[in-house]
Write an enzyme that holds these catalytic residues in place. Structure first.
Site, short mmCIF file in Angstrom:
data_model
loop_
_atom_site.label_atom_id
_atom_site.label_comp_id
_atom_site.label_asym_id
_atom_site.label_seq_id
_atom_site.Cartn_x
_atom_site.Cartn_y
_atom_site.Cartn_z
CE LYS A 1 88.31 -35.07 -4.26
NZ LYS A 1 89.47 -36.13 -4.04
CB SER B 1 85.69 -40.79 1.07
OG SER B 1 86.23 -39.43 1.16
CD GLU C 1 101.71 -47.15 13.07
OE1 GLU C 1 100.94 -47.30 12.29
OE2 GLU C 1 102.54 -46.28 12.89
CB CYS D 1 89.84 -25.31 25.66
SG CYS D 1 91.00 -24.13 26.47
CB THR E 1 95.12 -41.48 9.60
OG1 THR E 1 95.18 -42.69 8.60
CG2 THR E 1 93.91 -41.60 10.28
CG HIS F 1 85.95 -36.27 -1.03
ND1 HIS F 1 85.98 -35.25 -1.17
CD2 HIS F 1 87.10 -36.68 -0.32
CE1 HIS F 1 87.05 -34.55 -0.53
NE2 HIS F 1 87.73 -35.58 -0.10
CB CYS G 1 94.08 -22.55 26.18
SG CYS G 1 94.69 -24.16 26.98
#
Lengths: 482, 412
Positions: free
Chosen positions: A251, A343, A33, A404, A43, A51, A439
């Site tokens: 879409k 998907s 990567e 949060c 991603t 879908h 926050c």
């Protein structure tokens, strides 16, 4: 010299799932990567939808892999401890013309083998989703569609691949690929890696990777999609993913709950040239607001907690590009994975492994393979008694750092040390949701910075948001000079 | 576990409420604080200017907090630190910390004093990239004053709230260059004294009716575009100008942090974002009180202390005497330039009631009226009222007695 059986370039959802798929066999796998963490490209910023598969043209890879991928999603996400919800989707029609398209999509869905399709009239639609705008006159319902957390899926897949013996190389951008005596020599960051097969899952950069072996058979162009994420107070406004009748550019604008309980609206679709440009625009966000309001009139945009843009990789071919390079039958392209890529991703991984096997890769079952993985949210899923047991053993689980999203220090420390290691604020955010709440890190950023520095053995001034030069702090107070 | 009075939050509001409840005779009190020390956000406000009203002298934030912490310690009022309250339900407070794990406390009365949070970048919907270097002013303040780190060198500040103004000065004193403070509105939301002492004294330009229209930078902020806005607060694209900088600080308003209150199904005032309360700061639930910035955002901590003391005493009375019957309840509503009032209702008319409010825009030669239907009950005049400053006035018993229906507070 270590030589991997397969080098997977790109640790997005496709590359990570492919690396995991390959560890099911007696293979040595490198997952390479460019960025500091997995799941940072397309991603990290997309619609997070599984879908149904009624949209792609029948017979295409998109159609086949979408339908199969979505079918695989519930079991796969359960195994990997990834949030998924089978909430179903609706394609809204606003006119009789739209209803014609809806019926065409229904027919196409049947052809593609999609389960759970039905056409709803206005009454059925509004009873199912009372907050859908009155202007909607009907819809295509698909009960087999769902929502999933894409970056958790990719992270868990990469982590599970590592758990099963794959090696993950982060911050290792591939700059050159040579072949000597049938072995690929891949210059990745500071090291050179060797492999018998290469899978090019480099997303928006997959055409540049292809060029490194002299393959210019395709190109991918960036298409920006802008989104707005709304507070959890809005998460129950609708239960289905709401699409509008699709256009050539995609879409359309969707309104969907997320697996984490927020509401997501977007995306726009703007073709650009700059592959790194993920800036939102005033026009884009205004467009999203306007278009989304068409589906749900009562959207309250004062509850937006963040907006972001994702870069989709759009190929110059109609279908996904999953084939060996014409120049080298050990070099597999898994490219142009635009929607419905997320998907399809579980099925893409399987399909790519099959293609590699067809070209001689030996798929002997790895008997040690363990495909299941503890969720990042395992602690919050415990009962009160179980939590107290954990806290008694490790008090760090009793200290809430992100208020949060109620993320504890124990979970943060674990995510930093568990593969793939979370070494930045964004990496923690993607795994645990720390700083992703209402926050937006206002309170927890200083605390997370301190914990990251402590656990990684670095100075706080070296703690980064994401990339190498994204440090949060410029120096100690009293020491800053212009 | 059972406790007579649980106070959620150990900042200035929680501390003052605890002290007042103790002095009113309650001994069984527990303060729950999520941070590592009492004092709340005051601990990072190392500038002076606190306490002029309350103590008649200028204190720093930590000094102001220390006065109340001393009082709490003198009375040996128990408190738990690093303790996060997870829920409040039917007077059962569930909290979590390192030593006790998750535990519940049955309380007779509860004072909500959780304070507020800052409006983040996302809520402002500023277009552009999402690099490092964008902080709320309060986060930057914590980094500089508590952790000893500088979040940037070349700074643009959006919003002229008090924390933004204070941080303009603080960053400058620490060696950073503050290039501009942009304010969307045609007036500042901060105190006048802060504009003078934090901007003018340091030649930092305050650009009214300006906003940040775009953020640039892939890794770290490299610059922002600022632009003028029209009367509808929309960006005028032709006025866009680029300012290179590595940091954008946001001081664009504070939001009362009422997730626990919502969880407890206590109704909120949509304007203040805090609970709707009576003159004793009791919410719609008997025995649950709210005070400080969780109720409505205050301009000065002195008034937080005052309000919290009232809530503390009221909670004590509730524990000692039970719910006080209300002979008649008057609602108080805002009208004209008045955005909101606290309290939102008056349940007892046998005592004078001080009403707090803010105006929505600057009003010169303001005339305040309190009306009951069409009848004007009282009138007051003030030369100038501004949104940045909290206003208040007292309704005497004589006026309350005259009211035979709901009250409207109006400024024209």
């Amino acid at each position: 010299m270590k030589c991997f059986d397969v080098a997977v370039i790109g640790a997005g959802v496709v590359g990570s799932l492919l690396a995991r798929e390959l560890t099911k066999y007696e293979l040595s796998v490198a997952l390479i990567e460019a960025r500091e963490d997995v799941a940072t490209g397309a991603t990290s910023a997309n619609s997070a939808i599984a879908h149904g598969g009624f949209d792609p043209v029948p017979g295409t890879l998109k159609a086949k892999l979408n339908v199969r991928g979505t079918q695989m999603m519930p079991a796969l996400t359960k195994e990997l401890g990834v949030p998924y919800r089978a909430n179903g989707s609706l394609v809204l029609a606003f006119s009789e013309d739209d209803m014609v398209s809806v019926r065409a999509l229904y027919e196409r869905g049947l052809q593609n083998g999609v389960d759970g399709l039905s056409v709803l009239n206005a009454e059925e639609l509004h009873e199912l989703e009372p907050n859908v705008s009155d202007e909607a006159v009907g819809a295509l319902r698909c009960t087999s569609a769902g929502i999933v957390c894409p970056y958790t899926l990719a992270t868990a897949a990469a982590g599970n691949a590592v758990d099963n013996g794959a090696e993950l190389f982060l911050s290792s951008p591939v700059t050159a690929i040579d072949k000597k005596d049938g072995i690929f020599c891949i210059r990745a960051g500071k090291q050179v890696l060797h492999a018998k097969y290469v899978a090019n899952c480099a997303g928006i950069f997959s055409d540049e990777i292809a060029r490194m072996v002299g393959d210019d058979s395709f190109c991918v162009k960036p298409r920006i999609g802008e989104y707005m994420l709304m507070d959890k107070s809005e998460g129950n406004l609708v239960s289905h993913t709401l699409f509008q009748v699709p256009s050539k550019m995609g879409k359309g604008i969707l309104v969907t709950p997320t697996v984490h309980g927020n509401l997501l609206v977007g995306p726009t679709a703007l073709n650009t040239e700059d592959k790194q440009d993920d800036a939102t625009t005033r026009e884009g966000l205004e467009f999203v607001k306007k278009a989304a309001t068409r589906s749900v009139a009562c959207l309250n945009f004062r509850t937006v907690i963040t907006s972001f843009a994702g870069v989709r990789s759009v190929p110059n071919e109609e279908d996904f590009i999953i084939r060996f390079s014409k120049w080298d039958n050990h070099f597999l392209h898994v490219a142009g994975i635009e929607s419905p890529g997320l998907s399809a991703s579980p099925a893409i991984a399987q399909y790519a492994a099959e293609l590699l096997a067809n070209e001689g890769l030996n798929l002997t079952e790895n008997k040690q393979f363990n495909g299941s993985r503890k969720s990042y949210h395992w602690f919050s899923e415990l009962s009160m008694e179980e939590k107290n047991k954990v806290i008694a053993e490790n008090p760090a689980f009793g200290r809430v750092v992100c208020r949060c999203e109620t993320v504890t220090e124990g979970e943060i420390v674990e995510a930093i040390h568990r593969a793939p290691k979370a070494m930045t604020l964004d990496a923690l955010k993607h795994r645990l949701r720390s700083g992703m709440g209402r926050c937006q890190g206002g309170f927890c950023t200083p605390l997370l910075t301190e914990i990251l520095a402590r656990e990684l053995g670095i100075d706080q001034t070296e703690v980064r948001k994401n990339t190498e030069h994204s440090t949060l702090l410029v120096g100690r107070a009293k020491e800053v000079q212009q | 576990m059972k406790t007579e009075l649980v106070i959620v939050g150990g900042g200035p509001a929680g501390l003052a409420a605890a002290v007042a409840a103790y002095d009113a005779g309650i001994r069984d009190i527990l303060i729950l604080e999520r941070d590592t020390a009492l004092g709340g956000i005051l601990q990072q406000c190392i500038h002076n200017g606190f306490g002029l009203h309350r103590f008649g002298e200028e204190l720093t934030g930590p000094e102001y907090a220390a006065r109340y912490i001393d009082e709490v310690e003198k009375r040996a009022i128990p408190h738990m630190l690093e303790t996060m309250v997870l829920s409040v339900e039917n007077k059962v407070v569930t909290a979590m910390n390192k030593t006790r794990g998750i535990f519940s406390i049955e309380a007779q009365a509860i004072v909500l004093a959780m304070g507020c949070r800052e409006r983040p970048r996302g809520a402002l919907n500023i277009p552009g990239t999402r690099p490092a270097g964008i902080y709320t002013a309060g986060t930057a303040q914590r980094f500089v004053n508590m952790e000893g780190y500088m979040p940037g060198k070349e700074v643009v500040i959006l919003g002229s709230g008090d924390i933004g103004l204070i941080m303009a000065r603080r960053m400058t004193l620490e060696g950073a260059k503050v290039k501009a403070v942009c304010e969307l509105m045609p007036y500042s939301g901060g105190l006048n004294r802060n504009i003078v002492q934090c901007l003018q004294d340091f030649d930092i330009p305050l650009m009214l009716s300006h906003t940040v229209s775009r953020i640039e930078g892939t890794d770290r902020v490299t610059g922002v575009y600022i632009a003028e806005v029209d009367e509808k607060l929309s960006v005028k694209p032709e006025t866009e100008q680029y300012i290179p900088c590595d940091t954008l600080l946001l001081s664009c308003g504070l939001l009362p942090e009422n997730e626990l209150t919502k969880g407890a199904k206590i109704p909120l005032d949509p304007i203040t974002g805090g609970a709707s309360v009576n003159e004793n700061r009791q919410t719609a639930t008997d025995g649950v009180f709210a005070c400080g910035n969780v109720l409505h955002v205050h301009d000065l901590v002195d008034f937080v202390s005052e309000e919290a003391a009232l809530a503390g005493i009221s909670a004590a009375q509730y524990i000692q005497e039970g719910a006080k019957a209300s002979s008649r309840s008057l609602s108080v509503s805002a009208s004209g330039k008045v955005r909101y009032t606290v309290p939102q209702r008056i349940d007892h008319t046998d005592k004078a009631v001080r009403v707090f409010f803010r105006v929505g825009s600057v009003v010169d030669n303001a005339v305040l009226t309190v009306k009951c239907g069409e009848t004007v009950l009282m009138t007051k005049k003030k030369r100038r009222m501004a949104p940045g400053e909290m206003e208040s006035f007292e309704i005497p018993v004589s006026v309350l007695e005259k009211a035979d229906g709901n009250l409207t507070v109006c400024v024209e």
